[in-house]
Design a protein around this motif. Structure first.
Motif, PDB file in Angstrom:
ATOM      1  N   ALA A  68      -4.512   2.028  -3.883  1.00 50.04           N
ATOM      2  CA  ALA A  68      -5.659   1.943  -2.983  1.00 50.04           C
ATOM      3  C   ALA A  68      -6.521   0.768  -3.424  1.00 50.04           C
ATOM      4  O   ALA A  68      -6.358   0.234  -4.526  1.00 50.04           O
ATOM      5  N   ARG A  69      -7.431   0.369  -2.562  1.00 50.56           N
ATOM      6  CA  ARG A  69      -8.372  -0.676  -2.930  1.00 50.56           C
ATOM      7  C   ARG A  69      -9.468  -0.032  -3.777  1.00 50.56           C
ATOM      8  O   ARG A  69     -10.272   0.771  -3.285  1.00 50.56           O
ATOM      9  N   GLN A  70      -9.488  -0.356  -5.043  1.00 48.99           N
ATOM     10  CA  GLN A  70     -10.412   0.235  -5.998  1.00 48.99           C
ATOM     11  C   GLN A  70     -10.617  -0.748  -7.137  1.00 48.99           C
ATOM     12  O   GLN A  70      -9.981  -1.806  -7.174  1.00 48.99           O
TER      13      GLN A  70
ATOM     14  N   ASP B 111      -3.370  12.588   3.728  1.00 54.70           N
ATOM     15  CA  ASP B 111      -2.403  11.766   4.467  1.00 54.70           C
ATOM     16  C   ASP B 111      -0.993  12.263   4.164  1.00 54.70           C
ATOM     17  O   ASP B 111      -0.308  11.759   3.267  1.00 54.70           O
TER      18      ASP B 111
ATOM     19  N   THR C  56       0.821  -1.220   0.000  1.00 56.86           N
ATOM     20  CA  THR C  56       0.000   0.000   0.000  1.00 56.86           C
ATOM     21  C   THR C  56       0.851   1.266   0.000  1.00 56.86           C
ATOM     22  O   THR C  56       0.321   2.360   0.165  1.00 56.86           O
TER      23      THR C  56
ATOM     24  N   ARG D 145       2.035   9.754   4.320  1.00 57.66           N
ATOM     25  CA  ARG D 145       2.053   8.849   3.169  1.00 57.66           C
ATOM     26  C   ARG D 145       2.468   9.583   1.897  1.00 57.66           C
ATOM     27  O   ARG D 145       3.218   9.058   1.069  1.00 57.66           O
TER      28      ARG D 145
ATOM     29  N   HIS E 264      -6.130  -3.950  -4.534  1.00 57.50           N
ATOM     30  CA  HIS E 264      -5.126  -2.908  -4.360  1.00 57.50           C
ATOM     31  C   HIS E 264      -4.415  -2.685  -5.695  1.00 57.50           C
ATOM     32  O   HIS E 264      -3.834  -3.627  -6.259  1.00 57.50           O
TER      33      HIS E 264
ATOM     34  N   PRO F  40      -6.264   8.527  -5.288  1.00 55.66           N
ATOM     35  CA  PRO F  40      -7.510   8.269  -4.552  1.00 55.66           C
ATOM     36  C   PRO F  40      -7.700   9.232  -3.389  1.00 55.66           C
ATOM     37  O   PRO F  40      -6.745   9.828  -2.880  1.00 55.66           O
ATOM     38  N   GLU F  41      -8.934   9.363  -2.938  1.00 53.73           N
ATOM     39  CA  GLU F  41      -9.286  10.330  -1.902  1.00 53.73           C
ATOM     40  C   GLU F  41      -8.546  10.064  -0.594  1.00 53.73           C
ATOM     41  O   GLU F  41      -8.212  10.997   0.130  1.00 53.73           O
ATOM     42  N   GLU F  42      -8.280   8.802  -0.295  1.00 54.72           N
ATOM     43  CA  GLU F  42      -7.625   8.480   0.973  1.00 54.72           C
ATOM     44  C   GLU F  42      -6.205   9.021   1.050  1.00 54.72           C
ATOM     45  O   GLU F  42      -5.633   9.129   2.132  1.00 54.72           O
ATOM     46  N   TRP F  43      -5.621   9.362  -0.093  1.00 51.65           N
ATOM     47  CA  TRP F  43      -4.275   9.921  -0.111  1.00 51.65           C
ATOM     48  C   TRP F  43      -4.275  11.438   0.077  1.00 51.65           C
ATOM     49  O   TRP F  43      -3.240  12.021   0.387  1.00 51.65           O
TER      50      TRP F  43
ATOM     51  N   HIS G  21      -6.767  14.976  -4.982  1.00 54.35           N
ATOM     52  CA  HIS G  21      -7.732  14.006  -5.484  1.00 54.35           C
ATOM     53  C   HIS G  21      -8.761  14.704  -6.374  1.00 54.35           C
ATOM     54  O   HIS G  21      -9.441  15.646  -5.931  1.00 54.35           O
TER      55      HIS G  21
END
Length: 366
Positions: A70-72, A113, A64, A116, A82, A107-110, A128
């Motif tokens: 990301a998981r998508q 962060d 990761t 990361r 992933h 991705p939005e999760e990045w 994003h």
């Protein structure tokens, strides 16, 4: 272009240095954009593209930490997993195709962060945004370089976005985009009516009496299909039955854009703009099997519309060569810069092979 492939490359060079090659790929500060720009210019000088194809491609990843992983949904695996996803623009003709530009989807999760992002070296300005926005950015970059924009082609992942279609129209670009059968529209003959004024407040704007229907409901017995051939396949000429009709796609975005152009809601007659719909129905099929929306006029030769709609098949050859022959999906680095370096070098290798294959077939524009 991975550590597994850098070692044999270094061994073939008289003064090969594996560490230096790895640093050139992963840490070196060279800017990949001018390199990709020159590659695009060189190929488009050799062969004038008929279409630009917008697409995305996925790269499965075990960990990761790689930039943007990301998981998508992963197209390479046909399921959520992933992976990294890249948006690309390819130039294509019946003769050849080649990548023009790339960008890595974040991705939005990045987005927030910071730890990361720092570890993956993601620039602060990268945020994003939807894949359609990335695609528009790539198209704007290419157009800003002075490249002539031909017809733009994409699958339903992009074609279903009304905002994407409107953005192309606002830029004055023509498109032939696949759309989902569940997309709704009204027939070209539908007309809005003006409700009587009640005497209080502003007048009610015009409205349609007939609700929009899914696209299959607009294809009735009146629509005339004709057989069209678009290319030579491995088993002979590829043909199917196609029809062209005009429809009125609804949508708040479309209404808002029209109102802005005519001077506001009170100046709009409520009529939605006509769009051309290309419909495919295979000989053995009982109902349509494909739909494409375009802003080209319905008088455009159907053979041209079909050829452009089907031109996307060419980039599958790109991916096959880029992945299996040139290591597109074998990058083992984790950084944003390294990924862009890798994708640029793979693009250069594919461009070299394309020009060699074309040889005397390459036609330089006048």
């Amino acid at each position: 272009m991975t550590s597994k492939s850098i070692q044999p490359m270094a061994e073939r060079l008289p003064d090969g240095n594996m560490q230096a090659l790895q640093q050139f790929l992963n840490q070196s500060p060279w800017d990949p954009l001018p390199v990709r720009r020159r590659i695009a210019e060189r190929l488009c000088e050799a062969v004038r593209p008929e279409v630009w194809v917008v697409d995305d491609v996925s790269f499965p990843k075990c960990g990761t930490a790689s930039a943007g992983v990301a998981r998508q949904y992963c197209g390479a695996l046909g399921k959520r997993a992933h992976c990294q996803v890249a948006v690309s623009v390819h130039a294509a003709t019946d003769l050849a195709s080649w990548p023009l530009e790339w960008d890595l989807f974040l991705p939005e999760e990045w987005a927030g962060d910071q730890r990361r992002r720092r570890r993956a070296g993601i620039p602060d300005e990268v945020t994003h945004v939807p894949k359609t926005h990335l695609a528009l950015g790539l198209l704007d970059r290419l157009a800003g370089q002075g490249m002539a924009v031909p017809v733009i082609v994409a699958d339903a992942g992009y074609g279903r976005s009304v905002c994407f279609r409107l953005a192309l129209e606002e830029r004055g670009w023509s498109y032939v985009l696949a759309v989902d059968p569940k997309e709704i529209a009204r027939s070209a003959a539908a007309e809005p009516y003006q409700p009587a004024y009640g005497g209080l407040g502003p007048p009610t704007p015009p409205r349609y009496r007939v609700a929009p229907r899914p696209l299959p409901g607009l294809v009735d017995d009146v629509v005339a299909f004709e057989e069209v051939a678009w290319r030579q396949g491995g088993k002979g000429t590829m043909t199917a039955r196609f029809a062209v009709l005009q429809v009125q796609p609804p949508g708040k975005e479309a209404s808002r854009t029209i109102q802005e152009h005519v001077g506001g809601r009170s100046c709009w007659n409520g009529v939605l703009p006509l769009k051309t719909l290309l419909v495919e129905q295979a000989e053995e099929a009982g109902e349509p099997t494909g739909y494409w929306m375009t802003n080209l006029p319905a008088t455009t030769p159907i053979a041209d519309l079909v050829r452009w709609a089907k031109m996307r098949w060419r980039i599958e050859h790109d991916y096959r060569e880029l992945k299996h022959g040139l290591g597109l999906d074998r990058f083992e680095g984790r950084t944003w810069r390294g990924w862009h370096h890798h994708i640029t070098l793979v693009t250069a290798a594919q461009a070299f092979l394309t020009l060699r294959r074309l040889g005397p077939k390459a036609q330089t524009p006048a």
